[in-house]
Design a protein around this motif. Sequence first.
Motif, mmCIF file in Angstrom:
data_model
loop_
_atom_site.group_PDB
_atom_site.id
_atom_site.type_symbol
_atom_site.label_atom_id
_atom_site.label_comp_id
_atom_site.label_asym_id
_atom_site.label_seq_id
_atom_site.Cartn_x
_atom_site.Cartn_y
_atom_site.Cartn_z
ATOM 1 N N VAL A 10 -1.728 -3.874 2.747
ATOM 2 C CA VAL A 10 -0.809 -3.977 3.880
ATOM 3 C C VAL A 10 -1.497 -4.688 5.053
ATOM 4 C CG1 VAL A 10 0.463 -2.631 5.603
ATOM 5 C CG2 VAL A 10 0.610 -2.015 3.181
ATOM 6 N N GLU A 11 -2.749 -4.318 5.326
ATOM 7 C CA GLU A 11 -3.492 -4.960 6.427
ATOM 8 C C GLU A 11 -3.669 -6.453 6.189
ATOM 9 O OE1 GLU A 11 -7.160 -3.329 7.862
ATOM 10 O OE2 GLU A 11 -6.346 -1.295 7.890
ATOM 11 N N ALA A 12 -3.761 -6.846 4.912
ATOM 12 C CA ALA A 12 -3.922 -8.255 4.570
ATOM 13 C C ALA A 12 -2.589 -8.995 4.561
ATOM 14 C CB ALA A 12 -4.604 -8.380 3.208
ATOM 15 N N GLY A 13 -1.487 -8.261 4.785
ATOM 16 C CA GLY A 13 -0.174 -8.891 4.827
ATOM 17 C C GLY A 13 0.365 -9.293 3.466
ATOM 18 N N LEU A 14 -0.072 -8.586 2.431
ATOM 19 C CA LEU A 14 0.356 -8.909 1.065
ATOM 20 C C LEU A 14 1.423 -7.935 0.583
ATOM 21 C CD1 LEU A 14 -3.234 -9.434 -0.347
ATOM 22 C CD2 LEU A 14 -1.559 -11.240 0.117
ATOM 23 N N LYS A 15 2.341 -8.445 -0.211
ATOM 24 C CA LYS A 15 3.379 -7.603 -0.815
ATOM 25 C C LYS A 15 2.929 -7.156 -2.197
ATOM 26 C CE LYS A 15 7.212 -9.945 1.490
ATOM 27 N NZ LYS A 15 7.406 -9.016 2.534
ATOM 28 N N GLN A 16 3.413 -6.004 -2.629
ATOM 29 C CA GLN A 16 3.051 -5.487 -3.947
ATOM 30 C C GLN A 16 3.362 -6.503 -5.039
ATOM 31 O OE1 GLN A 16 4.937 -1.686 -4.705
ATOM 32 N NE2 GLN A 16 3.060 -0.609 -4.170
ATOM 33 N N LYS A 17 4.533 -7.115 -4.981
ATOM 34 C CA LYS A 17 4.924 -8.051 -6.042
ATOM 35 C C LYS A 17 3.981 -9.246 -6.115
ATOM 36 C CE LYS A 17 8.291 -10.739 -3.444
ATOM 37 N NZ LYS A 17 9.597 -11.345 -3.437
ATOM 38 N N ASP A 18 3.472 -9.693 -4.968
ATOM 39 C CA ASP A 18 2.553 -10.824 -4.961
ATOM 40 C C ASP A 18 1.208 -10.453 -5.580
ATOM 41 O OD1 ASP A 18 4.504 -12.388 -3.712
ATOM 42 O OD2 ASP A 18 3.841 -11.744 -1.725
ATOM 43 N N VAL A 19 0.693 -9.280 -5.211
ATOM 44 C CA VAL A 19 -0.585 -8.822 -5.763
ATOM 45 C C VAL A 19 -0.433 -8.550 -7.257
ATOM 46 C CG1 VAL A 19 -2.384 -7.052 -5.651
ATOM 47 C CG2 VAL A 19 -1.345 -7.899 -3.542
ATOM 48 N N ALA A 20 0.676 -7.942 -7.645
ATOM 49 C CA ALA A 20 0.932 -7.683 -9.070
ATOM 50 C C ALA A 20 0.902 -8.989 -9.847
ATOM 51 C CB ALA A 20 2.280 -6.984 -9.248
ATOM 52 N N SER A 21 1.543 -10.011 -9.325
ATOM 53 C CA SER A 21 1.580 -11.316 -9.993
ATOM 54 C C SER A 21 0.183 -11.917 -10.115
ATOM 55 C CB SER A 21 2.495 -12.256 -9.211
ATOM 56 O OG SER A 21 2.513 -13.533 -9.802
ATOM 57 N N ILE A 22 -0.593 -11.852 -9.035
ATOM 58 C CA ILE A 22 -1.961 -12.392 -9.052
ATOM 59 C C ILE A 22 -2.815 -11.665 -10.088
ATOM 60 C CG2 ILE A 22 -4.092 -12.569 -7.689
ATOM 61 C CD1 ILE A 22 -2.185 -13.073 -5.238
ATOM 62 N N LEU A 23 -2.619 -10.350 -10.208
ATOM 63 C CA LEU A 23 -3.401 -9.559 -11.163
ATOM 64 C C LEU A 23 -2.849 -9.626 -12.583
ATOM 65 C CD1 LEU A 23 -4.120 -6.319 -9.070
ATOM 66 C CD2 LEU A 23 -5.639 -8.276 -9.464
ATOM 67 N N GLY A 24 -1.686 -10.252 -12.747
ATOM 68 C CA GLY A 24 -1.083 -10.347 -14.076
ATOM 69 C C GLY A 24 -0.454 -9.042 -14.529
ATOM 70 N N LEU A 25 0.020 -8.261 -13.564
ATOM 71 C CA LEU A 25 0.630 -6.969 -13.854
ATOM 72 C C LEU A 25 2.106 -7.000 -13.507
ATOM 73 C CD1 LEU A 25 -2.046 -4.698 -12.139
ATOM 74 C CD2 LEU A 25 -1.776 -5.059 -14.588
ATOM 75 N N SER A 26 2.862 -6.111 -14.134
ATOM 76 C CA SER A 26 4.240 -5.925 -13.707
ATOM 77 C C SER A 26 4.209 -5.205 -12.368
ATOM 78 C CB SER A 26 5.015 -5.087 -14.729
ATOM 79 O OG SER A 26 4.518 -3.750 -14.736
ATOM 80 N N LEU A 27 5.305 -5.266 -11.634
ATOM 81 C CA LEU A 27 5.369 -4.560 -10.365
ATOM 82 C C LEU A 27 5.196 -3.061 -10.578
ATOM 83 C CD1 LEU A 27 5.777 -4.502 -7.331
ATOM 84 C CD2 LEU A 27 8.247 -4.577 -7.716
ATOM 85 N N THR A 28 5.820 -2.534 -11.635
ATOM 86 C CA THR A 28 5.696 -1.107 -11.957
ATOM 87 C C THR A 28 4.248 -0.752 -12.283
ATOM 88 O OG1 THR A 28 7.954 -1.051 -12.783
ATOM 89 C CG2 THR A 28 6.499 0.746 -13.477
ATOM 90 N N GLY A 29 3.583 -1.593 -13.076
ATOM 91 C CA GLY A 29 2.184 -1.348 -13.442
ATOM 92 C C GLY A 29 1.283 -1.348 -12.227
ATOM 93 N N TYR A 30 1.510 -2.318 -11.330
ATOM 94 C CA TYR A 30 0.695 -2.362 -10.119
ATOM 95 C C TYR A 30 0.969 -1.146 -9.242
ATOM 96 C CZ TYR A 30 -1.360 -3.451 -5.712
ATOM 97 O OH TYR A 30 -2.108 -3.342 -4.577
ATOM 98 N N ASN A 31 2.232 -0.797 -9.106
ATOM 99 C CA ASN A 31 2.614 0.347 -8.280
ATOM 100 C C ASN A 31 1.946 1.621 -8.781
ATOM 101 O OD1 ASN A 31 4.437 2.762 -7.613
ATOM 102 N ND2 ASN A 31 5.174 1.184 -6.217
#
Length: 73
Positions: A10-31
């Motif tokens: 959150v401090e870096a201004g990133l959304k969960q969906k963006d980080v999930a995509s970068i990590l190659g994870l589904s949004l649910t998996g990242y969550n």
Amino acid sequence: MLISVKAARVEAGLKQKDVASILGLSLTGYNRKENGHAKFYIDEIMILSELTKTPLENFFEVKCHKKTRNNSA
């Protein structure tokens, strides 16, 4: 002071969906990982550290116990 993965994201201004995509994870998996229901792999933590500009050590809880020896014979 340690901060959570979520706080760092959150401090870096990133959304969960963006980080999930970068990590190659589904949004649910990242969550699940961000909320502590699943564990991150070290390579994911390394990427998170770079993305959020948070020291790698921040994401590890180091629990060390003093090894005791039983000297009774």
